[in-house]
Write a protein that holds these residues in place. Structure first.
Motif, PDB file in Angstrom:
ATOM      1  N   ILE A 186     -54.644  23.861 -43.552  1.00 54.77           N
ATOM      2  CA  ILE A 186     -54.266  24.546 -44.821  1.00 54.77           C
ATOM      3  C   ILE A 186     -53.317  26.080 -44.086  1.00 54.77           C
ATOM      4  O   ILE A 186     -52.544  26.406 -44.538  1.00 54.77           O
ATOM      5  CB  ILE A 186     -54.886  24.791 -45.837  1.00 54.77           C
ATOM      6  CG1 ILE A 186     -54.159  25.191 -47.125  1.00 54.77           C
ATOM      7  CG2 ILE A 186     -55.865  25.807 -45.588  1.00 54.77           C
ATOM      8  CD1 ILE A 186     -53.223  24.129 -47.618  1.00 54.77           C
ATOM      9  N   ASN A 187     -54.284  26.349 -43.124  1.00 53.67           N
ATOM     10  CA  ASN A 187     -53.630  27.680 -42.285  1.00 53.67           C
ATOM     11  C   ASN A 187     -52.465  27.381 -41.612  1.00 53.67           C
ATOM     12  O   ASN A 187     -51.564  28.292 -41.581  1.00 53.67           O
ATOM     13  CB  ASN A 187     -54.645  28.283 -41.709  1.00 53.67           C
ATOM     14  CG  ASN A 187     -55.627  29.431 -42.422  1.00 53.67           C
ATOM     15  OD1 ASN A 187     -55.126  30.139 -42.819  1.00 53.67           O
ATOM     16  ND2 ASN A 187     -56.954  28.924 -42.484  1.00 53.67           N
ATOM     17  N   LYS A 205     -40.949  18.003 -43.256  1.00 51.28           N
ATOM     18  CA  LYS A 205     -41.316  18.947 -42.294  1.00 51.28           C
ATOM     19  C   LYS A 205     -42.691  19.517 -42.344  1.00 51.28           C
ATOM     20  O   LYS A 205     -43.423  19.489 -41.507  1.00 51.28           O
ATOM     21  CB  LYS A 205     -40.201  20.130 -42.046  1.00 51.28           C
ATOM     22  CG  LYS A 205     -40.790  21.108 -41.003  1.00 51.28           C
ATOM     23  CD  LYS A 205     -40.772  20.550 -39.563  1.00 51.28           C
ATOM     24  CE  LYS A 205     -41.165  21.456 -38.468  1.00 51.28           C
ATOM     25  NZ  LYS A 205     -41.452  21.050 -37.233  1.00 51.28           N
ATOM     26  N   ILE A 206     -42.783  19.982 -43.576  1.00 53.26           N
ATOM     27  CA  ILE A 206     -44.134  20.843 -44.049  1.00 53.26           C
ATOM     28  C   ILE A 206     -45.443  19.658 -43.976  1.00 53.26           C
ATOM     29  O   ILE A 206     -46.686  19.923 -43.758  1.00 53.26           O
ATOM     30  CB  ILE A 206     -44.051  21.636 -45.395  1.00 53.26           C
ATOM     31  CG1 ILE A 206     -45.165  22.532 -45.526  1.00 53.26           C
ATOM     32  CG2 ILE A 206     -43.956  20.336 -46.561  1.00 53.26           C
ATOM     33  CD1 ILE A 206     -45.027  23.410 -44.449  1.00 53.26           C
ATOM     34  N   ALA A 207     -45.089  18.548 -44.343  1.00 47.20           N
ATOM     35  CA  ALA A 207     -46.118  17.363 -44.107  1.00 47.20           C
ATOM     36  C   ALA A 207     -46.430  17.120 -42.908  1.00 47.20           C
ATOM     37  O   ALA A 207     -47.561  16.793 -42.326  1.00 47.20           O
ATOM     38  CB  ALA A 207     -45.535  15.994 -44.810  1.00 47.20           C
ATOM     39  N   ASN A 215     -46.299  11.774 -48.908  1.00 46.57           N
ATOM     40  CA  ASN A 215     -46.806  11.044 -49.961  1.00 46.57           C
ATOM     41  C   ASN A 215     -48.042  11.758 -50.551  1.00 46.57           C
ATOM     42  O   ASN A 215     -48.453  12.280 -51.506  1.00 46.57           O
ATOM     43  CB  ASN A 215     -47.087   9.613 -50.285  1.00 46.57           C
ATOM     44  CG  ASN A 215     -45.708   8.938 -50.313  1.00 46.57           C
ATOM     45  OD1 ASN A 215     -44.391   9.222 -50.669  1.00 46.57           O
ATOM     46  ND2 ASN A 215     -45.727   7.803 -49.626  1.00 46.57           N
ATOM     47  N   SER A 216     -48.743  12.121 -49.362  1.00 47.95           N
ATOM     48  CA  SER A 216     -50.100  12.696 -49.607  1.00 47.95           C
ATOM     49  C   SER A 216     -50.137  14.069 -49.753  1.00 47.95           C
ATOM     50  O   SER A 216     -50.834  14.799 -50.369  1.00 47.95           O
ATOM     51  CB  SER A 216     -51.085  12.172 -48.403  1.00 47.95           C
ATOM     52  OG  SER A 216     -51.173  10.926 -48.469  1.00 47.95           O
ATOM     53  N   PHE A 217     -49.005  15.038 -48.983  1.00 48.33           N
ATOM     54  CA  PHE A 217     -49.155  16.315 -48.866  1.00 48.33           C
ATOM     55  C   PHE A 217     -48.845  16.999 -50.188  1.00 48.33           C
ATOM     56  O   PHE A 217     -49.593  17.994 -50.545  1.00 48.33           O
ATOM     57  CB  PHE A 217     -47.996  16.738 -48.122  1.00 48.33           C
ATOM     58  CG  PHE A 217     -47.776  18.088 -48.089  1.00 48.33           C
ATOM     59  CD1 PHE A 217     -48.481  19.052 -47.369  1.00 48.33           C
ATOM     60  CD2 PHE A 217     -46.889  18.872 -48.895  1.00 48.33           C
ATOM     61  CE1 PHE A 217     -48.352  20.384 -47.319  1.00 48.33           C
ATOM     62  CE2 PHE A 217     -46.600  20.197 -48.698  1.00 48.33           C
ATOM     63  CZ  PHE A 217     -47.502  20.989 -48.233  1.00 48.33           C
ATOM     64  N   PHE A 221     -51.930  19.644 -51.386  1.00 49.52           N
ATOM     65  CA  PHE A 221     -51.350  21.064 -51.703  1.00 49.52           C
ATOM     66  C   PHE A 221     -51.624  21.358 -53.219  1.00 49.52           C
ATOM     67  O   PHE A 221     -52.450  22.575 -53.275  1.00 49.52           O
ATOM     68  CB  PHE A 221     -50.113  21.118 -51.294  1.00 49.52           C
ATOM     69  CG  PHE A 221     -49.742  22.641 -51.346  1.00 49.52           C
ATOM     70  CD1 PHE A 221     -49.867  23.433 -49.952  1.00 49.52           C
ATOM     71  CD2 PHE A 221     -49.161  23.520 -52.213  1.00 49.52           C
ATOM     72  CE1 PHE A 221     -49.687  25.019 -49.950  1.00 49.52           C
ATOM     73  CE2 PHE A 221     -48.897  24.710 -52.388  1.00 49.52           C
ATOM     74  CZ  PHE A 221     -49.078  25.512 -51.126  1.00 49.52           C
ATOM     75  N   LYS A 222     -51.409  20.756 -54.125  1.00 50.30           N
ATOM     76  CA  LYS A 222     -51.799  21.017 -55.614  1.00 50.30           C
ATOM     77  C   LYS A 222     -53.025  21.345 -55.693  1.00 50.30           C
ATOM     78  O   LYS A 222     -53.659  22.221 -56.617  1.00 50.30           O
ATOM     79  CB  LYS A 222     -51.019  20.113 -56.308  1.00 50.30           C
ATOM     80  CG  LYS A 222     -51.002  20.690 -57.780  1.00 50.30           C
ATOM     81  CD  LYS A 222     -49.866  20.006 -58.853  1.00 50.30           C
ATOM     82  CE  LYS A 222     -50.053  20.590 -60.084  1.00 50.30           C
ATOM     83  NZ  LYS A 222     -49.069  20.080 -61.135  1.00 50.30           N
TER      84      LYS A 222
END
Length: 292
Positions: A186-187, A205-207, A215-217, A221-222
């Motif tokens: 997460i950091n 990209k962020i995944a 799909n999991s990201f 995150f939420k």
């Protein structure tokens, strides 16, 4: 987002810690600690993350952060530039809720004090006359020791507990999911977003940054932030746009693109959704308040 457990150092002969920092910039990892934190920012501007709240911080902000509440202060980019003479400056107190004894908060006279420390677990912004009182007492505390330090801290907390000049920071019902194994992931997301929020950031990209599937990201995150990544990104961009509007050095159009928005219509719509005002209304209100 998952925080990093930080160990706060306290001198062997002291029951709690107070220090005065003068540093090039504030740039802590997203972290938490069992100590309550009372912070006065004397110099510095940037983005403040407390619980599920993202806000701007500025000179003379005074914040009370409860035990185990995740937080981070990140100075503006200008503080990170080479050969800059800018310095961030703060006075910070760390203390455990039970440092004065296990039964201290249970006595009837300390009911309000106990309630204050519970409220602080969502973060508290201290304002107006109460803020000025806290600032003055913190300055005194830096120059005394032994019992006088404890008395001054108790006076500060008593004043805050009786004040109506307080603002809760995190949303009602905020809770932290602490899973140390997710700290690095997460950091990494956090650091990448801070560095690239002015650009287009794709889900792919962020995944990749988080090292999980696209799909999991979104769900990941939420679960850990209580907000979608899209809203998180918008909050960062709106915070940056607010700073530029206050500085009043760029046109609205320039601020739009400088803050990572791809068109004016989207910028106006998003800004009003998050602030309740248009960019121009926000700017005019700030200038009116400054002139008052």
């Amino acid at each position: 987002m998952n925080p990093h457990l930080l160990k706060v150092s306290t001198a062997p002969h002291q029951s709690f810690n107070i220090r005065h920092d003068v540093v090039p910039y504030f740039y802590n990892r997203w972290h938490f600690h069992p100590e309550v934190e009372l912070l006065h920012i004397q110099k510095g501007t940037g983005i403040q993350f407390i619980g599920d709240s993202i806000q701007r911080f500025k000179k003379d902000d005074v914040i009370l952060v409860g035990a185990n509440l995740p937080h981070l202060w990140r100075c503006d980019d200008t503080y990170f530039q080479k050969n800059k003479i800018l310095r961030a400056q703060s006075t910070v107190v760390h203390f455990r809720e039970d440092f004065w004894g296990e039964r201290f908060l249970e006595i009837p006279e300390n009911k309000k004090l106990k309630q204050l420390l519970e409220k602080a677990k969502r973060g508290i912004s201290i304002t107006r006359a109460t803020k000025q009182f806290v600032i003055e007492q913190l300055e005194k505390m830096l120059h005394v020791k032994d019992t006088e330090r404890i008395v001054l801290l108790l006076q500060i907390l008593t004043k805050i507990s009786q004040s109506k000049q307080l603002k809760q920071i995190s949303s009602a019902g905020f809770t932290t999911l602490v899973e140390e194994k997710s700290t690095e992931r997460i950091n990494a997301v956090y650091a990448y977003t801070l560095a690239h929020f002015k650009e287009k950031i794709s889900l792919k990209k962020i995944a990749e940054v988080s090292n999980i599937s696209s799909n999991s990201f979104c769900r990941y995150f939420k679960v850990h932030t209580r907000k979608t990544y899209s809203n998180f990104l918008h909050e960062l961009r709106i915070g940056h746009a607010s700073k530029l509007l206050i500085e009043n050095k760029l046109s609205i159009s320039q601020i739009c693109f400088e803050s990572g928005f791809n068109n004016i219509t989207n910028f106006y719509k998003t800004f009003k959704r998050f602030t309740g005002q248009t960019p121009l209304e926000y700017q005019k209100l700030y200038m009116t308040n400054e002139a008052a």
